[in-house]
Design an enzyme around this catalytic site. Structure first.
Site, PDB file in Angstrom:
ATOM      1  N   SER A 143      32.064  28.287  67.403  1.00 58.38           N
ATOM      2  CA  SER A 143      30.847  29.084  67.328  1.00 58.38           C
ATOM      3  C   SER A 143      30.658  29.592  65.903  1.00 58.38           C
ATOM      4  O   SER A 143      31.639  29.853  65.190  1.00 58.38           O
ATOM      5  CB  SER A 143      30.963  30.281  68.272  1.00 58.38           C
ATOM      6  N   TYR A 156      35.358  36.632  72.657  1.00 63.29           N
ATOM      7  CA  TYR A 156      34.804  35.265  72.665  1.00 63.29           C
ATOM      8  C   TYR A 156      35.053  34.579  71.312  1.00 63.29           C
ATOM      9  O   TYR A 156      35.557  33.445  71.250  1.00 63.29           O
ATOM     10  CB  TYR A 156      33.306  35.336  72.970  1.00 63.29           C
TER      11      TYR A 156
HETATM   12  N1  NAP Z   1      24.540  28.391  73.457  1.00 63.89           N
HETATM   13  C1  NAP Z   1      25.047  28.968  72.384  1.00 63.89           C
HETATM   14  O1  NAP Z   1      24.427  29.860  71.761  1.00 63.89           O
HETATM   15  C2  NAP Z   1      26.398  28.533  71.877  1.00 63.89           C
HETATM   16  C3  NAP Z   1      26.711  28.825  70.536  1.00 63.89           C
HETATM   17  C4  NAP Z   1      27.950  28.441  70.042  1.00 63.89           C
HETATM   18  C5  NAP Z   1      28.842  27.791  70.850  1.00 63.89           C
HETATM   19  N2  NAP Z   1      28.537  27.541  72.154  1.00 63.89           N
HETATM   20  C6  NAP Z   1      29.527  26.845  72.970  1.00 63.89           C
HETATM   21  O2  NAP Z   1      28.980  25.620  73.419  1.00 63.89           O
HETATM   22  C7  NAP Z   1      29.573  25.263  74.671  1.00 63.89           C
HETATM   23  C8  NAP Z   1      28.482  24.946  75.681  1.00 63.89           C
HETATM   24  O3  NAP Z   1      27.660  26.087  75.836  1.00 63.89           O
HETATM   25  P1  NAP Z   1      26.167  25.967  76.417  1.00 63.89           P
HETATM   26  O4  NAP Z   1      25.319  26.813  75.565  1.00 63.89           O
HETATM   27  O5  NAP Z   1      25.805  24.566  76.618  1.00 63.89           O
HETATM   28  O6  NAP Z   1      26.366  26.703  77.835  1.00 63.89           O
HETATM   29  P2  NAP Z   1      25.639  26.444  79.252  1.00 63.89           P
HETATM   30  O7  NAP Z   1      24.250  25.975  79.051  1.00 63.89           O
HETATM   31  O8  NAP Z   1      25.884  27.678  80.035  1.00 63.89           O
HETATM   32  O9  NAP Z   1      26.478  25.219  79.886  1.00 63.89           O
HETATM   33  C9  NAP Z   1      27.829  25.422  80.153  1.00 63.89           C
HETATM   34  C10 NAP Z   1      28.438  24.140  80.676  1.00 63.89           C
HETATM   35  O10 NAP Z   1      29.866  24.328  80.787  1.00 63.89           O
HETATM   36  C11 NAP Z   1      30.253  24.201  82.154  1.00 63.89           C
HETATM   37  N3  NAP Z   1      31.269  25.233  82.408  1.00 63.89           N
HETATM   38  C12 NAP Z   1      31.159  26.562  82.198  1.00 63.89           C
HETATM   39  N4  NAP Z   1      32.317  27.181  82.522  1.00 63.89           N
HETATM   40  C13 NAP Z   1      33.154  26.210  82.946  1.00 63.89           C
HETATM   41  C14 NAP Z   1      34.484  26.205  83.435  1.00 63.89           C
HETATM   42  N5  NAP Z   1      35.213  27.342  83.563  1.00 63.89           N
HETATM   43  N6  NAP Z   1      35.044  25.022  83.800  1.00 63.89           N
HETATM   44  C15 NAP Z   1      34.341  23.880  83.695  1.00 63.89           C
HETATM   45  N7  NAP Z   1      33.080  23.806  83.253  1.00 63.89           N
HETATM   46  C16 NAP Z   1      32.497  24.967  82.890  1.00 63.89           C
HETATM   47  C17 NAP Z   1      28.995  24.366  82.987  1.00 63.89           C
HETATM   48  O11 NAP Z   1      29.149  23.658  84.223  1.00 63.89           O
HETATM   49  P3  NAP Z   1      28.180  23.963  85.513  1.00 63.89           P
HETATM   50  O12 NAP Z   1      26.812  23.427  85.145  1.00 63.89           O
HETATM   51  O13 NAP Z   1      28.769  23.166  86.636  1.00 63.89           O
HETATM   52  O14 NAP Z   1      28.196  25.413  85.733  1.00 63.89           O
HETATM   53  C18 NAP Z   1      27.958  23.754  82.051  1.00 63.89           C
HETATM   54  O15 NAP Z   1      27.980  22.345  82.137  1.00 63.89           O
HETATM   55  C19 NAP Z   1      30.492  26.424  75.067  1.00 63.89           C
HETATM   56  O16 NAP Z   1      31.807  26.129  74.684  1.00 63.89           O
HETATM   57  C20 NAP Z   1      29.950  27.576  74.232  1.00 63.89           C
HETATM   58  O17 NAP Z   1      30.939  28.539  73.991  1.00 63.89           O
HETATM   59  C21 NAP Z   1      27.316  27.886  72.684  1.00 63.89           C
END
Ligand code: NAP
Length: 251
Positions: A143, A156
């Site tokens: 992140s 986090y």
């Molecule tokens: N969005 C941001 O601003 C941002 C910024 C920096 C980094 N990130 C990182 O990017 C990654 C993806 O985030 P996103 O924004 O795409 O989030 P998101 O839209 O909430 O999607 C999360 C995904 O991860 C899966 N997931 C969540 N918890 C899990 C667990 N305990 N075990 C297995 N699968 C799990 C979910 O599965 P289900 O659909 O089945 O629930 C979904 O496919 C994460 O590592 C996050 O920390 C995000």
């Protein structure tokens, strides 16, 4: 033969976009989901409509005791779907957000972040190493918040920082197998992450947009194609790097 990439958390958000971007580039994909089997099935259908192959498997990224069984499901799926005993790239993306000041963070919140974002990434990668082809790739999601401090994201961001250090060590230890390992660190992106806060809560959106040089928060299309490109032959010599993809957040 198409390369096969495993994208954890490929049912929604950045993982979904990464999986589709890889498919548009001619790759096949295994995605995982935790609770949203319906969303995962829709991604698989979209990838197949693009003329590539994809399957979805269940994974609880925070439950190390389930990883051996997950590896066995993956092994069977690779054999049945692709007649292969290995896959080519791993994107450790699955995860959730949590926001609390240090003074207010509970042990439960802390442990869940560690389990999913750090311990899970460490042991899932360890478990899958025998299935990851020599010459393969690993991308770990971090992140932009590891480089600046934003109140409420301490636990986090600290576990994401741990993943950045882990990536360096993975790169060194796996280099002899020709496996390149990088960290991609997105800025704030409009997804379902943390209840869709960046997308749906105007104050969150404004806070991150104002600290970003390009003047807005990101969308999934700002990240997935970049990860697909990082996994392509064009970027085969990029290794052991933390690459921030944030529009210039917090500079
Ligand atoms: N969005 C941001 O601003 C941002 C910024 C920096 C980094 N990130 C990182 O990017 C990654 C993806 O985030 P996103 O924004 O795409 O989030 P998101 O839209 O909430 O999607 C999360 C995904 O991860 C899966 N997931 C969540 N918890 C899990 C667990 N305990 N075990 C297995 N699968 C799990 C979910 O599965 P289900 O659909 O089945 O629930 C979904 O496919 C994460 O590592 C996050 O920390 C995000």
């Amino acid at each position: 033969m198409a390369k096969i990439t495993l994208v954890t958390g490929g049912s929604r958000g950045l993982g979904r976009n990464t999986a589709l971007s890889i498919a548009r580039q001619g790759g096949d994909v295994v995605i995982t989901y935790q609770s949203r089997a319906d969303a995962a099935a829709a991604v698989v259908a979209e990838i197949r409509a693009l003329g590539r192959n994809a399957i979805a498997l269940h994974l609880d990224a925070g439950k190390v005791s389930s990883f051996a069984a997950f590896a066995e499901s993956l092994r069977q799926a690779l054999r049945e779907t692709w007649q292969r005993d290995s896959f080519d790239a791993l994107v450790n993306n699955a995860g959730h957000g949590d926001h609390a000041l240090i003074a207010d963070t509970t042990e439960e919140q802390f442990d869940k972040l560690v389990d999913v974002h750090f311990k899970g990434v460490f042991f899932l990668t360890q478990t899958l190493l025998p299935l990851l082809a020599d010459g393969g790739r690993i991308v770990n999601l971090s992140s932009g918040l590891t480089r600046v401090s934003a109140p409420g994201w301490a636990a986090y961001s600290a576990v994401k920082g741990a993943v950045e250090v882990l990536s360096l060590y993975m790169a060194k230890e796996l280099g002899s197998r020709g496996i390149a390992v990088n960290t991609v660190a997105p800025g704030a992106i409009e997804t379902d992450f943390f209840g869709g806060a960046v997308r749906d809560t105007p104050e969150f959106n404004k806070y991150f947009a104002e600290m970003t040089a390009l003047g807005r928060v990101g969308v999934p299309d700002d990240i997935g194609p970049m990860i697909a490109s990082l996994l392509s032959e064009d970027n085969r010599w990029v290794n052991a790097q933390r690459i921030e993809v944030s529009g210039g957040q917090g500079i």
